[in-house]
Design an enzyme around this catalytic site. Structure first.
Site, PDB file in Angstrom:
ATOM      1  CE  LYS A  97      -4.345   1.603   1.964  1.00  0.00           C
ATOM      2  NZ  LYS A  97      -5.109   1.741   0.734  1.00  0.00           N
TER       3      LYS A  97
HETATM    4  N1  PMP Z   1      -7.699  -2.021  -3.438  1.00  0.00           N
HETATM    5  C1  PMP Z   1      -7.215  -0.781  -3.375  1.00  0.00           C
HETATM    6  C2  PMP Z   1      -6.457  -0.247  -4.527  1.00  0.00           C
HETATM    7  C3  PMP Z   1      -7.437   0.008  -2.237  1.00  0.00           C
HETATM    8  O1  PMP Z   1      -6.965   1.244  -2.170  1.00  0.00           O
HETATM    9  C4  PMP Z   1      -8.189  -0.513  -1.171  1.00  0.00           C
HETATM   10  C5  PMP Z   1      -8.444   0.343   0.043  1.00  0.00           C
HETATM   11  N2  PMP Z   1      -7.418   0.231   0.986  1.00  0.00           N
HETATM   12  C6  PMP Z   1      -8.668  -1.815  -1.272  1.00  0.00           C
HETATM   13  C7  PMP Z   1      -8.406  -2.548  -2.422  1.00  0.00           C
HETATM   14  C8  PMP Z   1      -9.419  -2.435  -0.148  1.00  0.00           C
HETATM   15  O2  PMP Z   1      -8.550  -2.732   0.910  1.00  0.00           O
HETATM   16  P1  PMP Z   1      -9.028  -2.702   2.410  1.00  0.00           P
HETATM   17  O3  PMP Z   1     -10.228  -3.570   2.489  1.00  0.00           O
HETATM   18  O4  PMP Z   1      -7.869  -3.229   3.167  1.00  0.00           O
HETATM   19  O5  PMP Z   1      -9.342  -1.294   2.735  1.00  0.00           O
END
Ligand code: PMP
Length: 309
Positions: free
Chosen positions: A160
């Protein structure tokens, strides 16, 4: 979406007034994108008070992201988890969005450099429904973007990093220009990857499909929760490459994500997917998910982390 200010920000170990949480323009993370982050939600629950949802999983993912890009992390997993509780508590927030940032700091130049200092910040602020107030019930209109997600072996989609959101920006901007709320990116091979900030689920003939890690997705924490709920409901979940045209054959489509929570998709590329009230599987998953915060879904996993105001 406008910024909703709170009172204090946790910045490099101290709570400081909102306006004082600044960085130098020569900070490495600003110059080269060496900035990792998390977005986390706090829910005001009737039984446990304000709780951070899956604080441990988010903080573990943050440490993983810093590890991959060799960004120094001066705080431990437990330090970071407690600092998030502290920020929510000290700002008197009951429900919130927490943004946690770890950027390579000031002191050295060059994309390869690993400055001795990192800039670590935790910001909590009030936050509503990311994709609109009606999205949970009505569903949203979504377009497949002409922009591809980063291919495996380029910048890792499973980490991330702030820079990954350049791709998200292009995808959502294109979707909005076509009258959609959100866009889906395809993977390098033309199969479906994920939304600009959400993972995607496809329901077909009672089965749930979702693209795998190799399709350039972020391994979402909400995605993981959805998969666990689905298994509890006796539903089969298959991680598999999804050709684009499968989206048009779906009985139901939905997004998952910290900001998006569990949001139904009512229309894809101008084709109707499903109507409100006629999404049995999405509704069951939504019930389980939101039930965690109302107390109706038992938290067997210890996912609710009380901030103890
Ligand atoms: N894909 C992307 C590109 C994201 O930015 C997010 C948000 N964090 C998600 C998927 C979903 O991840 P999460 O459930 O951990 O928020």
């Amino acid at each position: 979406m406008p910024i909703q200010e709170a009172e204090k920000i946790w910045h490099n170990g101290k709570l400081v007034p909102w306006k004082d949480a600044t960085i130098h323009v020569m900070t490495h993370g600003f110059l080269y994108g060496t900035s990792m982050f998390e977005g986390v939600r706090v829910y005001d629950t009737p039984h446990k008070g304000p709780c951070i949802f899956r604080n441990l999983a988010h903080t573990e993912r943050l440490l993983y992201s810093t590890k991959v890009y060799h960004i120094r992390m001066p705080y431990s997993l437990e330090d970071m988890m407690e600092a998030q509780r502290e920020v929510v508590r000290e700002n008197g927030l009951k429900s919130a969005y927490i943004r946690v940032n770890v950027a390579a700091g000031y002191g050295e130049l060059g994309p390869y450099a690993s400055p001795a200092e990192s800039d670590v910040s935790i910001i909590a602020f009030p936050f509503g429904k990311y994709l609109g107030d009606e999205a949970m019930e009505q569903g949203i209109d979504v377009c497949v973007s002409s922009w591809r997600r980063s291919a495996p072996g380029t910048t890792p989609a499973g980490v991330k990093a702030a820079g990954n959101y350049l791709s998200s920006r292009l995808i959502t901007m294109e979707a909005k220009s076509r009258g959609c709320t959100e866009g889906i990116g395809l993977a390098h091979d033309g199969t479906v990857s994920e939304g600009a900030g959400e993972n995607l689920f496809i329901v077909k003939d009672g089965r749930i499909l979702t693209p795998p890690a190799a399709s350039s997705i972020l391994g979402g924490i909400t995605r993981d929760s959805v998969m666990i709920f689905a298994k509890e409901l006796g539903l089969e979940v298959v991680e598999q490459a999804v050709p684009r045209e499968m989206l048009y054959a779906a009985d139901e489509l939905f997004f998952s994500g910290t900001a998006a929570e569990v949001t139904p998709i009512r229309n894809i590329d101008g084709l109707e997917v499903s109507k409100p009230g006629n999404r049995p599987i999405t509704s069951q998953i939504q019930q389980k998910f939101f039930g965690l915060f109302s107390g109706e879904t038992e938290d067997k996993w210890g996912w609710l982390d009380p901030v103890k105001i």
